[in-house]
Write an enzyme that holds these catalytic residues in place. Sequence first.
Site, PDB file in Angstrom:
ATOM      1  N   CYS A   1      -9.472  -8.077   1.496  1.00 12.94           N
ATOM      2  CA  CYS A   1      -8.696  -9.315   1.524  1.00 12.94           C
ATOM      3  C   CYS A   1      -9.272 -10.344   2.473  1.00 12.94           C
ATOM      4  O   CYS A   1      -8.791 -11.465   2.549  1.00 12.94           O
ATOM      5  CB  CYS A   1      -7.251  -9.016   1.933  1.00 12.94           C
TER       6      CYS A   1
ATOM      7  N   GLN B   1       0.808  -1.220   0.000  1.00 10.85           N
ATOM      8  CA  GLN B   1       0.000   0.000   0.000  1.00 10.85           C
ATOM      9  C   GLN B   1       0.845   1.276   0.000  1.00 10.85           C
ATOM     10  O   GLN B   1       0.294   2.376  -0.023  1.00 10.85           O
ATOM     11  CB  GLN B   1      -0.940   0.009   1.210  1.00 10.85           C
TER      12      GLN B   1
END
Length: 407
Positions: free
Chosen positions: A352, A209
């Site tokens: 996720c 990220q």
Amino acid sequence: MTDCAFFSFFAGKCNKLGVQIVLYMTEKNIYLDNAATTKVINEVSEAAVHAMTEVYGNPSSLHRLGIDAERLIAYSKKQIMAALGVTAEQGEIIFTSGATEGNNTAIFGVTETYGKRKKRVVTTTVEHPSVEKAFDRLEEKGFEVVRVSPDENGEITAESLIQAVNENTCLISAMLVNNENGYILPVGEAFREIKKRYPECVTHCDCVQGFDKIPLSQKKLNADIITLSGHKIHAPKGIGAMFIKKNLRLSPLMVGGGQQKGIRSGTESVPMIYAFGKAVELLSGNLSERFNHATEINTYAREKLSEIGAMILSKENASPYILSLAIPDIKSETMLHFLEEKNIFVSSGSACSKGKTSDVPTEFKVSAEYLDSIIRLSFSYETDGSDIDALTGAVSEGMKNLAKIRK
């Protein structure tokens, strides 16, 4: 029947389903779930097609088409190394299928090689599931697993990471940017001191990220292994990469023909690799501009959503690309689907975990009253102020009309 005739037929019926179809096809999608995945850039998809249709040789083949395919791989390695501030003399880029494979390869590869004598491993309680579950597996195998939690203020300090490591530690793994709230961990500071005290301890950072979003480099991270993912930066799904520092030995998860230094055997996916490299090239040149844009959008979203009563959960110094907030008394899933009906796409947490409740907000000391009401916004270079205005209006409407959580 042509497409136009098809939709005219449904609109002519004037039934609810038909009207919904026509509206859905004509309204703009407002996509605020970029931490889950990003839209592939046109030039990137064109690069993949070019490799599929014109440079289609096996990169292990010795003829011209194979050599041309290998050149595309070399190009992508060069782009990723440049973005990380490293050279081929400092380490190797290994391509994977994505972050999950990369994190698993790093964790199991290190512990298989270096964990025979040193049985202690360190991580945090706010990691991506592909790290969290890997450490659970290590614990089952008899490793001493130390998990560092945020303190009473919801902070993970460099000192807490440093103190968790001792002379019996073979690995520490900590993410740079949390995927649920954008929290930036003090990885560089902690890893630098850990390497001074315990040079043999391998440092691994999940940079999925953070890569090509916030300023970073391998040198500043002091990471021996860095995990990356293509579909978080406008490349296709199914491609990722690892930087592995020179002279570090990893036991491979996949064995076979010995491609990629024997660390990840199997014929390389040249189209996906080339697309990944192209995305890195396109994005790296304007990282600062994109970062400043994300900061402006994040600040504007905080202001607008706070005005209507949303509770901002992400810290001020978090990554500007991610904003976690709670809509008091309305279940996150209820709000998510309400927004979806208006073509506004957000997340109820981490994509996720397939809808499973995450422990991360609790670890970051989010009040229990907000745990069922969290939504995550995540931005890209395409997000603009009108998107935030539309979101704010829709959330405000939802707060007035949706059923409240019973206390």
